[in-house]
Structures are given as structure tokens and as C-alpha cells.
Design an enzyme around this catalytic site. Structure first.
Site, PDB file in Angstrom:
ATOM      1  N   LYS A   1     -24.844  31.446  16.324  1.00  0.00           N
ATOM      2  CA  LYS A   1     -23.428  31.624  15.983  1.00  0.00           C
ATOM      3  C   LYS A   1     -23.245  32.904  15.189  1.00  0.00           C
ATOM      4  CE  LYS A   1     -21.847  29.487  17.902  1.00  0.00           C
ATOM      5  NZ  LYS A   1     -21.754  28.567  18.972  1.00  0.00           N
TER       6      LYS A   1
ATOM      7  N   CYS B   1      -4.030  16.347  25.104  1.00  0.00           N
ATOM      8  CA  CYS B   1      -2.931  16.647  26.014  1.00  0.00           C
ATOM      9  C   CYS B   1      -1.812  17.267  25.184  1.00  0.00           C
ATOM     10  CB  CYS B   1      -2.389  15.378  26.649  1.00  0.00           C
ATOM     11  SG  CYS B   1      -3.644  14.421  27.496  1.00  0.00           S
TER      12      CYS B   1
ATOM     13  N   GLU C   1     -23.888  36.180  17.332  1.00  0.00           N
ATOM     14  CA  GLU C   1     -22.935  36.501  18.403  1.00  0.00           C
ATOM     15  C   GLU C   1     -21.588  36.983  17.873  1.00  0.00           C
ATOM     16  OE1 GLU C   1     -21.588  33.409  21.138  1.00  0.00           O
ATOM     17  OE2 GLU C   1     -22.007  31.891  19.626  1.00  0.00           O
TER      18      GLU C   1
ATOM     19  N   HIS D   1     -46.650  31.463  10.348  1.00  0.00           N
ATOM     20  CA  HIS D   1     -47.423  31.875  11.527  1.00  0.00           C
ATOM     21  C   HIS D   1     -46.944  33.204  12.091  1.00  0.00           C
ATOM     22  CE1 HIS D   1     -49.588  28.116  11.486  1.00  0.00           C
ATOM     23  NE2 HIS D   1     -48.435  27.463  11.400  1.00  0.00           N
TER      24      HIS D   1
ATOM     25  N   ARG E   1      -3.593  23.182  25.307  1.00  0.00           N
ATOM     26  CA  ARG E   1      -4.098  21.860  24.966  1.00  0.00           C
ATOM     27  C   ARG E   1      -4.695  21.121  26.163  1.00  0.00           C
ATOM     28  NH1 ARG E   1      -2.521  19.959  20.126  1.00  0.00           N
ATOM     29  NH2 ARG E   1      -2.832  17.823  20.820  1.00  0.00           N
TER      30      ARG E   1
ATOM     31  N   ASN F   1       0.016  11.254  24.112  1.00  0.00           N
ATOM     32  CA  ASN F   1      -1.210  11.996  23.820  1.00  0.00           C
ATOM     33  C   ASN F   1      -2.019  11.122  22.879  1.00  0.00           C
ATOM     34  OD1 ASN F   1      -3.155  13.968  23.226  1.00  0.00           O
ATOM     35  ND2 ASN F   1      -1.945  14.731  21.499  1.00  0.00           N
ATOM     36  N   GLY F   2      -3.312  10.934  23.187  1.00  0.00           N
ATOM     37  CA  GLY F   2      -4.159  10.092  22.342  1.00  0.00           C
ATOM     38  C   GLY F   2      -4.948   9.147  23.216  1.00  0.00           C
TER      39      GLY F   2
ATOM     40  N   GLU G   1     -28.982  27.083  16.237  1.00  0.00           N
ATOM     41  CA  GLU G   1     -27.552  27.231  16.534  1.00  0.00           C
ATOM     42  C   GLU G   1     -26.863  28.064  15.442  1.00  0.00           C
ATOM     43  OE1 GLU G   1     -25.486  27.026  18.771  1.00  0.00           O
ATOM     44  OE2 GLU G   1     -23.520  26.681  17.896  1.00  0.00           O
TER      45      GLU G   1
ATOM     46  N   LYS H   1     -16.692  33.696  27.883  1.00  0.00           N
ATOM     47  CA  LYS H   1     -16.646  32.266  27.559  1.00  0.00           C
ATOM     48  C   LYS H   1     -17.431  31.450  28.577  1.00  0.00           C
ATOM     49  CE  LYS H   1     -15.350  28.662  25.241  1.00  0.00           C
ATOM     50  NZ  LYS H   1     -16.182  28.419  24.047  1.00  0.00           N
TER      51      LYS H   1
ATOM     52  N   TRP I   1      -4.890  16.576  30.008  1.00  0.00           N
ATOM     53  CA  TRP I   1      -6.312  16.934  30.006  1.00  0.00           C
ATOM     54  C   TRP I   1      -7.000  15.582  30.104  1.00  0.00           C
ATOM     55  CZ3 TRP I   1      -8.867  21.543  29.917  1.00  0.00           C
ATOM     56  CH2 TRP I   1     -10.185  21.562  29.513  1.00  0.00           C
TER      57      TRP I   1
HETATM   58  C1  F6R Z   1     -22.397  30.305  22.200  1.00  0.00           C
HETATM   59  C2  F6R Z   1     -21.917  29.855  23.494  1.00  0.00           C
HETATM   60  C3  F6R Z   1     -22.833  29.961  24.662  1.00  0.00           C
HETATM   61  C4  F6R Z   1     -22.619  28.770  25.600  1.00  0.00           C
HETATM   62  C5  F6R Z   1     -23.442  28.936  26.880  1.00  0.00           C
HETATM   63  C6  F6R Z   1     -23.332  27.737  27.777  1.00  0.00           C
HETATM   64  O1  F6R Z   1     -21.443  30.136  21.205  1.00  0.00           O
HETATM   65  O2  F6R Z   1     -20.797  29.429  23.615  1.00  0.00           O
HETATM   66  O3  F6R Z   1     -24.145  30.053  24.259  1.00  0.00           O
HETATM   67  O4  F6R Z   1     -23.002  27.611  24.920  1.00  0.00           O
HETATM   68  O5  F6R Z   1     -23.013  30.072  27.575  1.00  0.00           O
HETATM   69  O6  F6R Z   1     -22.009  27.506  28.142  1.00  0.00           O
HETATM   70  P1  F6R Z   1     -21.552  26.104  28.721  1.00  0.00           P
HETATM   71  O7  F6R Z   1     -21.719  25.099  27.653  1.00  0.00           O
HETATM   72  O8  F6R Z   1     -20.123  26.317  29.135  1.00  0.00           O
HETATM   73  O9  F6R Z   1     -22.449  25.821  29.894  1.00  0.00           O
END
Ligand code: F6R
Length: 597
Positions: A474, A2, A477, A493, A27, A97-98, A470, A592, A71
């Protein structure tokens, strides 16, 4: 996460506080509120964003006040649960906050003394505790009240009996004081007041700050006055929102000691080893985890942990596949940072239609997924702004760990000493992560060696296989380098055909049952002239003989190390992308939250 703020000075406090809260909106922003002291305490709260508070708020007069943007962690999003919270006599207001770990106990004690509560939050106990201790001096009352609190907190308090004073204190939650001329500020973060002053003072844990318009005084818990240095911050507002980090992604990587702490706090106890995860039912015969992208890889990590510790079979399905082709039975756990991913929501709807019990693991209270699943568990990371998921990935793993421990404990598969070992290791994670983050320069140096490769592979076995996936996701992307994750045993393989001196391989080597197999895989890779970067346990003395470069992670029990390893992988991706000058927070072609199928 928060945001809190306090102001005392010559301006209209509510206008200043709205401004500060707007800057803290990153936040969290599910609800907000303000309290201003004048002849009485005027309080206004609203659900939604700060703009909704601003638009609906009546004119509030007074030059000292406190504000909060929430939040949700304890209690749903509602006006009652929004801060500030007030004492029974309506004279004292606080923002917090906490997480107060012992709030249930404190609430019972206070109710026993006749206090009446109006919210479901952990924070409200603070207002009543201060009221209980108040004898005409707010700082003394705050000092006495915090002696009863367990957990993490940043608190700002105000009393109508001392209307020109605000009192603030922190323990393991962020709080910073802004020193102005004829006015003073306090907030969770510098951007909140940077438009008014760039002179800041950082309180340490347990130090109590007493502010009036022309004075700032610090005392310790015993009442002794402290000398604190002011610091001048030369950031512009945009830099300040990133707390001085170059990108939100880097800031979010660095937040992980506290986001992991938040994900665990109040949910595990070491004294009498115990896991409490809201009302999670333990009668599950089979679990299907469904998710996309990074959340899917967290689900794969979760499968290894749940199957080992709770002995419940887990299948992990991509939501876009599961929705149309998956077997819909048992308990379905949907993991989604945003709570809005169309594929995941579609998968859950399908599971529900087929009578499955559904659980969401998400970061966003009130998101669409929480409205359709039977039960939600929150990762408590605060908003994630960088498109590449970082802090939410590790918090998802932490929550899956808690699920595994709780199910293992309740189904009697997990022995008391094993549970104690895991709980204690999880508790150590924030400090272990600080250590990993301390290796950033070393990792940036290795990124220099990786940045010009056309192709980078990530390999691991067991729980390190999804981490390899992962790591590769990362990197691709945000840096646009072609990268792939493989189960190390699979290279021979097919993928071996791609290996030559123009390929680099990042190999995750834990000190586990398959370490020797990993070492022979590395030998095979080296024989094809590819460069090998090993991410290895700090106690592994042999690994340097096998790999070209080694990044070490802290020795921790099996599975717990996945979180530090994930942080190393994030830093590799970040620094490679940074050296290549990529737009890290907004990679091309990506959003996002993916709300279309
Ligand atoms: C990669 C990334 C995406 C999300 C995916 C699912 O860094 O952020 O691969 O993980 O689009 O998104 P959420 O978790 O919001 O359903």
C-alpha cells in the site's frame, strides 16, 4: 451497496430521478429502475448502467417517484430482481438499500397469506409487508412494516392511493433528505440531489420521513412528530461524490465499518452460533487460493485462518505463477476484487481444465470470474474507485473468515464456544473499526515522521506477516517510497544489511505466541539505529519501552484483529502519500483492473 432516491415536487419526477441515480452510480450499477405515481404506478427497470435505463425508458408522467441503482447481493442481475419492487395489488412500490436478514422467514409468512413474489431479492418482502399493513396511510403502514424487519435498510416507499407523498426510513444504511422550494428529495447520499438543493436533513435510525412537495415531516416509531434541523452543505459535486473526503481512497477506508457489516450480515448468527455461506460445499481435502497483489495477501491471511480453524491444508499461489506451474487439484479459490484480472482468470481456467472445483471471492457481480467459476461469494463492498484496494481487502478477509468458520463447524473441528467467540468478535468489528478510524489524527502525526524516509520496512509474524506485506505494498504504490514486507524472523537472514538510521520499520505486534520473539526482533532493529513504529494490542503495556512510537489496535481474538490492523496500515500509507502530495487515487503506472497478462 445500492443507491436509492425519491422525489416529490413540480418537475417531471422520472427526469429528476434519472439525474439522481446517475450521481449515485458509484454505489453500484448492475441494474436500475424507477417508479412514478400518476393515475397508476408506472414502473420501468433495466439491467446495465443508468444510461441504458435512460435510453430505453418510455416517457413517464408524474411528479412523485422513487428510483434505485442496484449492486446485487441477493439474487442475480436481472430485470425481475431490479428495484422498485411492488405489492400484489400494484399500488405500493419500494426501493431498498441494505440487507434484510430475516427475509426468508418473512417471505414464507407472506406467501402463507397469499402474497406472490416476482423476484429472488430480500427487498421484495418490504413491499408486501407494507401492503399487508396499509390502511389508507403510507407512513403508518411503513411504521408497522419495519417492526418486522431484521437487518439494515434504507427504504423509500410510494403509494398510488397517496400519489403526492413519499415516505422514507432508515436503519444502519445511509439516507439523507434534501429540502428544496416546492420540491423535496431523499437519497442514499448528498451528491444525488446536490444539483437541485444544498439544504440537507439527516434522519436517524428508525425516524420516518414523510415528504410532500411543500412539506417534510419526521415522526419516530411511535408516531411522535420530531423537530429536525436543516444543514447547508457547501460542497461542489466532485467533493460530494467523495462525501467531502479529499480522496476516494480515504472515503473507502472510512466505509469499512459498513462494508464489513455488509460482508457479514445475513451470513452469521449469534443467537444459535451459525455461519451460512450460500451453498458452499464443505467436503474439501485441500484448498489452493490463487490471486494477485492485495487479493493475494488476503489469501495468505485466509490460509492462516482456514488451516487453524478448519484444519484443511491451504496453499496460496500467485495467479501468474499458478497458471503455468501450480499443482492443479482439489478446490481452487480465486480472490479478485474486480473479477477481471487476466492472470487470475487464466489461473482459474487452467484449474477448471484440470477438473478442479472452483470458487470465486469477488466484489463484482456479473464479472468475468463469476461466469467461469462453479460458485461465487461476493464481498458486497460497492464499487471501489481508488486504485489502491482498501475496503475490498478487509471484506475478502471477512469472507475467508466465514469460510474457515463454516468448514471448521461442519467438519466438527470448531467447538461451539470457540465458534460463539469468533462470531461475537466479528459482530463487534464495525464498532471496533470506528474506534480505529478515530485514531486518524494520531496516525497522520506518525505519517509526518515517516514521510521523508527513503526506505520503510514492515514486519510481522504468523497472520501478521501477510499484513506486513500488504502494508508495504500500500505504501509503495501510493507514496512511491521504497517499502518491503518481511516475516520478522527473516530480517537476520539478509535484510539486516540494509538497516541504519535512514530506515524506519513498522512492526505489527499482537499478543500471541510469538510476541516475545517480535520484541527481540524490535530490540535487534533498534540496535541498528532504525526507527520503530509498533502497531500493537491496546492491552500491551510493555510495548512503549521497545518502540519509538506505538499505534494501538483493539484487543480481539486471534485473526479477528487482522482487520483493524489492516485499516491502520491503510491510514499510514494514505497519510504518508498525502503529505508527499502524491496523486493518491490514481498512482503512476497503475490501473484499477489489470486485464492483460
Ligand atoms: C493494490 C491492488 C492490486 C490488486 C491486484 C488484483 O492496492 O489493488 O494489487 O489487488 O491488481 O486485483 P483484483 O483483486 O481485482 O484481481
Amino acid at each position: 451497496m445500492c443507491g436509492i432516491a425519491g422525489y416529490v415536487g413540480y418537475r417531471n419526477a422520472s427526469d429528476v430521478l434519472i439525474d439522481c441515480l446517475k450521481r449515485l452510480e458509484y454505489r453500484g450499477y448492475d441494474s436500475a429502475g424507477i417508479a412514478v405515481a400518476n393515475k397508476k404506478l408506472s414502473i420501468f427497470k433495466a439491467t446495465g448502467e443508468i444510461d441504458s435505463l435512460r435510453e430505453n425508458m418510455p416517457k413517464m408522467h408524474g411528479s412523485a417517484g422513487i428510483g434505485h441503482t442496484r449492486w446485487a447481493t441477493h439474487g442475480k442481475v436481472s430485470k425481475e430482481n431490479a428495484h422498485p419492487h411492488i405489492s400484489c395489488d400494484k399500488k405500493i412500490a419500494i426501493v431498498h438499500n441494505g440487507i434484510i436478514e430475516n427475509f426468508k422467514y418473512l417471505k414464507e409468512q407472506l406467501e402463507g397469506k397469499g402474497h406472490q413474489f416476482n423476484s429472488e431479492t430480500d427487498s421484495e418482502v418490504i413491499a408486501h409487508l407494507i401492503e399487508e399493513e396499509y390502511k389508507g396511510n403510507l407512513e403508518d403502514a411503513v411504521a408497522s412494516a419495519i417492526k418486522n424487519l431484521r437487518g439494515a435498510y434504507a427504504i423509500v416507499a410510494i403509494s398510488i392511493d397517496e400519489p403526492e407523498k413519499i415516505v422514507a426510513v432508515r436503519k444502519e444504511s445511509p439516507l439523507v433528505v434534501g429540502a428544496g422550494d416546492g420540491e423535496n428529495f431523499v437519497a442514499s447520499d448528498i451528491p444525488a440531489f446536490l444539483g437541485y438543493t444544498n439544504r440537507v436533513i439527516h434522519p436517524n435510525d428508525g425516524e420516518i420521513c414523510i415528504m410532500e412537495k411543500d412539506s417534510i415531516k419526521f415522526i419516530n416509531e411511535k408516531g411522535k412528530e420530531l423537530n429536525k434541523e436543516e444543514e447547508v452543505v457547501n460542497w461542489d459535486i466532485e467533493d460530494a461524490e467523495k462525501s467531502g473526503y479529499r480522496h476516494f481512497m480515504l472515503k473507502e477506508i472510512h466505509e469499512q465499518p459498513s462494508t464489513i457489516y455488509n460482508a457479514l450480515t445475513g451470513r452469521i448468527s449469534e443467537i444459535e452460533p451459525h455461519v451460512e455461506l450460500e451453498d458452499l460445499e464443505s467436503d474439501m481435502d485441500e484448498i489452493t487460493i490463487t490471486a494477485c497483489g492485495t487479493s493475494f495477501y488476503a489469501g495468505m491471511v485466509g490460509k492462516y485462518i482456514i488451516e487453524k480453524l478448519a484444519r484443511i491444508p491451504v496453499s496460496v499461489e500467485l495467479s501468474s505463477e499458478y497458471r503455468y506451474f501450480g499443482r492443479k487439484s482439489g478446490t481452487v479459490v480465486a480472490i479478485t476484487q474486480s473479477g477481471e484480472t487476466a492472470d487470475t482468470i487464466g489461473a482459474v481456467k487452467e484449474a477448471k481444465r484440470n477438473g478442479c472445483n472452483t470458487i470465486a471471492i469477488t466484489n463484482v457481480t456479473g464479472s468475468s470470474i463469476t461466469r467461469i467459476t462453479d460458485f461465487s461469494i461476493f464481498t458486497r463492498c460497492g464499487p471501489e474507485i481508488g486504485v489502491a484496494a482498501t475496503k475490498t481487502f478487509t471484506a475478502q478477509i471477512a469472507v475467508l473468515f466465514l469460510i474457515a468458520l463454516k468448514l471448521g463447524m461442519e467438519n466438527f473441528y470448531l467447538r461451539g464456544d470457540e465458534l460463539r467467540e469468533y462470531v461475537s468478535a466479528l459482530r463487534q468489528l464495525p464498532s471496533r473499526l470506528e474506534k480505529v478510524l478515530g485514531k486518524e489524527d494520531e496516525i497522520a502525526g506518525i505519517a509526518k515522521k515517516l514521510k521523508d524516509y527513503d526506505s520503510i520496512f514492515f514486519i510481522g509474524r504468523g497472520v501478521n506477516y501477510p499484513l506486513a506485506l500488504e502494508g508495504a505494498l500500500k505504501l509503495k504504490e501510493i507514496s512511491y517510497i521504497h517499502s518491503e514486507g518481511f516475516a520478522a524472523g527473516e530480517l537476520k537472514h539478509g535484510p539486516f544489511a540494509l538497516l541504519d538510521e535512514k530506515t524506519a520499520v513498522v512492526a505489527i505486534v499482537a499478543k500471541d505466541a510469538v510476541r516475545d520473539k517480535m520484541l527481540s526482533n524490535i530490540g535487534e532493529i533498534k540496535a541498528r539505529n532504525a526507527t520503530v513504529i509498533a502497531i500493537a494490542d491496546e492491552s500491551d503495556e510493555e510495548i512503549d519501552k521497545y518502540a519509538d512510537h506505538v499505534i494501538r489496535f483493539p484487543s480481539l481474538p486471534e485473526f479477528v484483529s487482522s482487520i483493524p490492523i489492516a485499516v491502520i496500515l491503510q491510514l499510514i500509507a494514505y497519510h504518508v502519500a498525502n503529505l508527499r502530495g502524491c496523486p493518491i487515487d490514481k498512482p503512476r503506472n497503475l490501473a484499477k483492473s489489470v486485464t492483460v497478462e
